[in-house]
Motif scaffolding. Structure first.
Motif, short mmCIF file in Angstrom:
data_model
loop_
_atom_site.label_atom_id
_atom_site.label_comp_id
_atom_site.label_asym_id
_atom_site.label_seq_id
_atom_site.Cartn_x
_atom_site.Cartn_y
_atom_site.Cartn_z
N GLU A 1 0.05 -8.00 -2.66
CA GLU A 1 -1.24 -8.60 -2.13
C GLU A 1 -1.71 -8.10 -1.03
OE1 GLU A 1 1.60 -10.11 -3.14
OE2 GLU A 1 1.22 -12.04 -4.20
N ARG A 2 -0.55 -7.99 0.28
CA ARG A 2 -0.97 -7.62 1.24
C ARG A 2 -1.31 -5.91 1.48
NH1 ARG A 2 3.63 -7.36 3.72
NH2 ARG A 2 4.64 -9.02 2.43
N ALA A 3 -0.83 -5.25 0.33
CA ALA A 3 -0.97 -3.85 0.18
C ALA A 3 -2.66 -3.48 -0.32
CB ALA A 3 -0.14 -3.12 -0.75
N VAL A 4 -2.94 -4.39 -1.35
CA VAL A 4 -4.08 -4.22 -1.87
C VAL A 4 -5.18 -4.52 -0.78
CG1 VAL A 4 -5.72 -5.31 -3.48
CG2 VAL A 4 -3.43 -4.50 -4.43
N ALA A 5 -4.87 -5.77 -0.04
CA ALA A 5 -5.89 -6.04 0.81
C ALA A 5 -6.05 -5.24 1.90
CB ALA A 5 -5.49 -7.49 1.68
N GLU A 6 -5.20 -4.50 2.46
CA GLU A 6 -4.95 -3.50 3.45
C GLU A 6 -5.67 -2.37 2.99
OE1 GLU A 6 -3.20 -3.79 6.33
OE2 GLU A 6 -4.28 -1.72 7.08
N ALA A 7 -5.68 -2.05 1.70
CA ALA A 7 -6.18 -0.61 0.94
C ALA A 7 -7.70 -0.86 0.90
CB ALA A 7 -5.49 -0.40 -0.15
N VAL A 8 -8.34 -2.31 0.57
CA VAL A 8 -9.72 -2.38 0.47
C VAL A 8 -10.32 -2.13 1.84
CG1 VAL A 8 -11.37 -4.22 -0.07
CG2 VAL A 8 -9.51 -4.20 -1.57
N ASP A 9 -9.47 -2.66 2.65
CA ASP A 9 -10.09 -2.80 4.17
C ASP A 9 -10.18 -1.45 4.68
OD1 ASP A 9 -10.41 -5.34 4.51
OD2 ASP A 9 -8.64 -5.80 5.39
N ALA A 10 -9.16 -0.39 4.29
CA ALA A 10 -9.20 0.97 4.46
C ALA A 10 -10.16 1.59 3.83
CB ALA A 10 -7.72 1.58 4.45
N GLY A 11 -10.68 1.16 2.65
CA GLY A 11 -11.91 1.96 2.10
C GLY A 11 -11.36 2.39 0.57
N TYR A 12 -10.10 1.90 0.40
CA TYR A 12 -9.96 2.16 -1.09
C TYR A 12 -10.72 1.35 -1.95
CZ TYR A 12 -5.27 4.29 -0.28
OH TYR A 12 -4.14 5.21 0.36
N ARG A 13 -11.38 2.06 -3.38
CA ARG A 13 -11.98 1.26 -4.13
C ARG A 13 -11.42 1.63 -5.62
NH1 ARG A 13 -12.85 -0.78 -0.35
NH2 ARG A 13 -15.04 -1.05 0.62
N HIS A 14 -10.37 2.53 -5.74
CA HIS A 14 -9.61 2.64 -6.95
C HIS A 14 -8.30 2.30 -6.76
CE1 HIS A 14 -8.46 6.41 -9.49
NE2 HIS A 14 -7.85 5.37 -9.98
N PHE A 15 -7.91 1.59 -7.93
CA PHE A 15 -6.54 0.62 -7.71
C PHE A 15 -5.97 1.03 -9.42
CE2 PHE A 15 -8.77 -1.48 -4.57
CZ PHE A 15 -7.73 -1.41 -3.66
N ASP A 16 -4.92 1.51 -9.32
CA ASP A 16 -4.26 1.88 -10.74
C ASP A 16 -3.15 1.03 -11.02
OD1 ASP A 16 -3.49 4.09 -12.55
OD2 ASP A 16 -1.42 3.58 -12.00
N CYS A 17 -3.32 0.54 -12.10
CA CYS A 17 -2.48 -0.83 -12.52
C CYS A 17 -1.92 -0.71 -13.91
CB CYS A 17 -3.34 -2.38 -12.41
SG CYS A 17 -4.09 -2.52 -11.13
N ALA A 18 -0.93 -1.58 -14.36
CA ALA A 18 -0.29 -1.56 -15.65
C ALA A 18 0.13 -2.74 -15.91
CB ALA A 18 0.44 -0.43 -15.84
N MET A 19 0.35 -3.29 -17.14
CA MET A 19 0.87 -4.42 -17.61
C MET A 19 2.27 -4.30 -17.06
SD MET A 19 1.32 -5.84 -21.40
CE MET A 19 0.56 -7.22 -21.88
N LEU A 20 2.91 -2.92 -17.60
CA LEU A 20 4.31 -2.82 -17.29
C LEU A 20 4.77 -2.97 -15.94
CD1 LEU A 20 6.84 -1.61 -18.29
CD2 LEU A 20 6.38 0.65 -17.28
N TYR A 21 3.70 -2.87 -15.04
CA TYR A 21 4.27 -3.10 -13.46
C TYR A 21 4.56 -4.56 -12.94
CZ TYR A 21 2.50 1.73 -13.56
OH TYR A 21 2.19 2.99 -13.86
N GLY A 22 4.07 -5.45 -14.08
CA GLY A 22 4.48 -6.81 -13.59
C GLY A 22 3.81 -7.51 -12.22
N ASN A 23 2.91 -6.89 -12.00
CA ASN A 23 2.10 -7.28 -10.82
C ASN A 23 0.67 -7.49 -10.83
OD1 ASN A 23 1.49 -4.56 -10.78
ND2 ASN A 23 2.72 -4.26 -8.86
N GLU A 24 0.02 -7.52 -12.28
CA GLU A 24 -1.34 -7.51 -12.20
C GLU A 24 -1.88 -8.94 -11.83
OE1 GLU A 24 -2.23 -6.24 -16.34
OE2 GLU A 24 -2.64 -4.24 -15.38
#
Ligand SMILES: NC(=O)C1=CN([C@@H]2O[C@H](COP(=O)(O)OP(=O)(O)OC[C@H]3O[C@@H](n4cnc5c(N)ncnc54)[C@H](OP(=O)(O)O)[C@@H]3O)[C@@H](O)[C@H]2O)C=CC1
Ligand SMILES: O=C1CO[C@H](CO)[C@@H](O)[C@@H]1O
Length: 318
Positions: free
Chosen positions: A29-52
């Motif tokens: 959660e912190r990483a995604v929030a940090e990434a959005v603030d840093a300017g990331y707009r692309h996120f690579d997810c998967a059901m397998l990763y267990g964190n969607e």
């Protein structure tokens, strides 16, 4: 240099995305929030990763706070190997959408060309203790994938871990060509033949494990046998890093993006999250791209040897 790449579906994909595998619930959660603030707009997810679910909550919070709009995000998810039967593809896509709290995905990928025994166990075993694979023709799974854009569930669809022959067969049978083939790619696994095959079919390559997955537990057959260091410590990469006053990771990511790919480095560290996006203010010379291409030594972090008994195992050829 443009920060996005146009897919054959007409949609633009940001060339750097945040990888989320092994980003544990609690820290993702912190990483995604940090990434959005840093300017990331692309996120690579998967059901397998267990964190969607956690990623979805973090993205929702950022949208609610007005930091980003849904239409500015590019969210990928992937159909796991236990759900290749065409009849369950749409429902499986909907499960990821629900977990991510989204109405649509920007990209939905067939995670592997190999099908596993259907069910909730992601790594089912047979009586001999091997991964229990089953035969489902990739083209039949693909026909179900092709319906997702018309249903409004995914803007683009694609594949991952397909070799050049599997990709060609799929494209020949497809009504909608895959927009993307997401494969392992970095200076020690440059995938030149596969990249050329993708280019010839108009399929964009997304490089996973772009930093060579420094955290991976490698089979004894790879670096140890070849005597190669982890790619981030390669002295030739370090020399380029010194020349451009960039980090080794930035040199590698710039090489991948300048070579026409997108890349999805994973980090949960705020400094490295920012570092990995900061690659748009310098340019490698064409000869330097060729030089890095020459580092290829076929070192694969994720050969998935556990499924090499399956007829659709992809890594016998490039
Ligand atoms: N389709 C598929 O089959 C696969 C897809 N993927 C996707 O690709 C993503 C990335 O691949 P992954 O295997 O994680 O490997 P990466 O090559 O992205 O390496 C990630 C590792 O590198 C570290 N790292 C990140 N940035 C830096 C930096 N700037 N300098 C030094 N170290 C750094 C991270 O640690 P830290 O977090 O502490 O920064 C982490 O340990 C995955 O998260 C997943 O989304 C991956 C494998 C297979
Ligand atoms: O995305 C992935 C993360 O790594 C796994 C390795 O155990 C892969 O199977 C998978 O494709």
């Amino acid at each position: 240099m443009a920060r996005t790449i146009k897919l054959n579906s007409g949609y633009e994909m940001p060339t750097i995305g945040l990888g989320t595998w092994q980003a544990a619930p609690g820290e993702v959660e912190r990483a995604v929030a940090e990434a959005v603030d840093a300017g990331y707009r692309h996120f690579d997810c998967a059901m397998l990763y267990g964190n969607e679910r956690e990623i979805g909550a973090a993205l929702r919070a950022k949208m609610d706070e007005g930091a980003v709009r849904r239409e500015d995000l590019f969210i990928t998810s992937k159909l796991w190997n236990t759900f290749h039967r065409p009849e369950v593809v749409e429902a499986t896509c909907r499960r990821s959408l629900e977990a991510l709290q989204l109405d649509y995905l920007d990209l939905y990928l067939v995670h592997w060309p190999v099908a596993f025994k259907e069910g909730e166990e992601p790594w089912p075993r047979d009586a001999q203790g091997r991964i229990h694979t089953t035969y489902i023709e990739p083209a039949s799974t693909w026909r179900a994938m092709e319906r997702l854009p018309a249903l409004g569930l995914a803007r683009s669809v694609g594949v991952s871990n397909f070799n050049s022959q599997q990709l060609a067969r799929l494209c020949d049978a497809a009504q909608l060509p895959p927009a993307v083939n997401q494969v392992e790619c970095h200076p020690y696994l440059t995938q030149r033949a596969l990249r050329a095959a993708c280019r010839a079919r108009g399929v964009t390559v997304v490089a996973y494990s772009p930093l060579g997955a420094p955290n991976a537990v490698r089979p004894a057959t790879t670096e140890a046998a070849l005597g190669a260091p982890a790619v981030l410590h390669d002295h030739r990469i370090k020399e380029l890093a010194a020349k451009y006053a960039k980090s080794p990771a930035q040199i590698i990511l710039r090489y991948l993006v300048q070579s026409g790919m997108a890349a999805i480095p994973k980090s949960t560290n705020p400094t490295r999250i920012r570092e990995n996006l900061d690659i748009y203010d310098f340019e490698l010379a064409p000869a330097e791209l060729q030089f890095i291409d020459s580092f290829n030594c076929g070192v694969r972090a994720y050969p998935l040897l556990e499924v090499q008994h399956d007829v659709n195992y992809p890594f016998h050829i490039e």
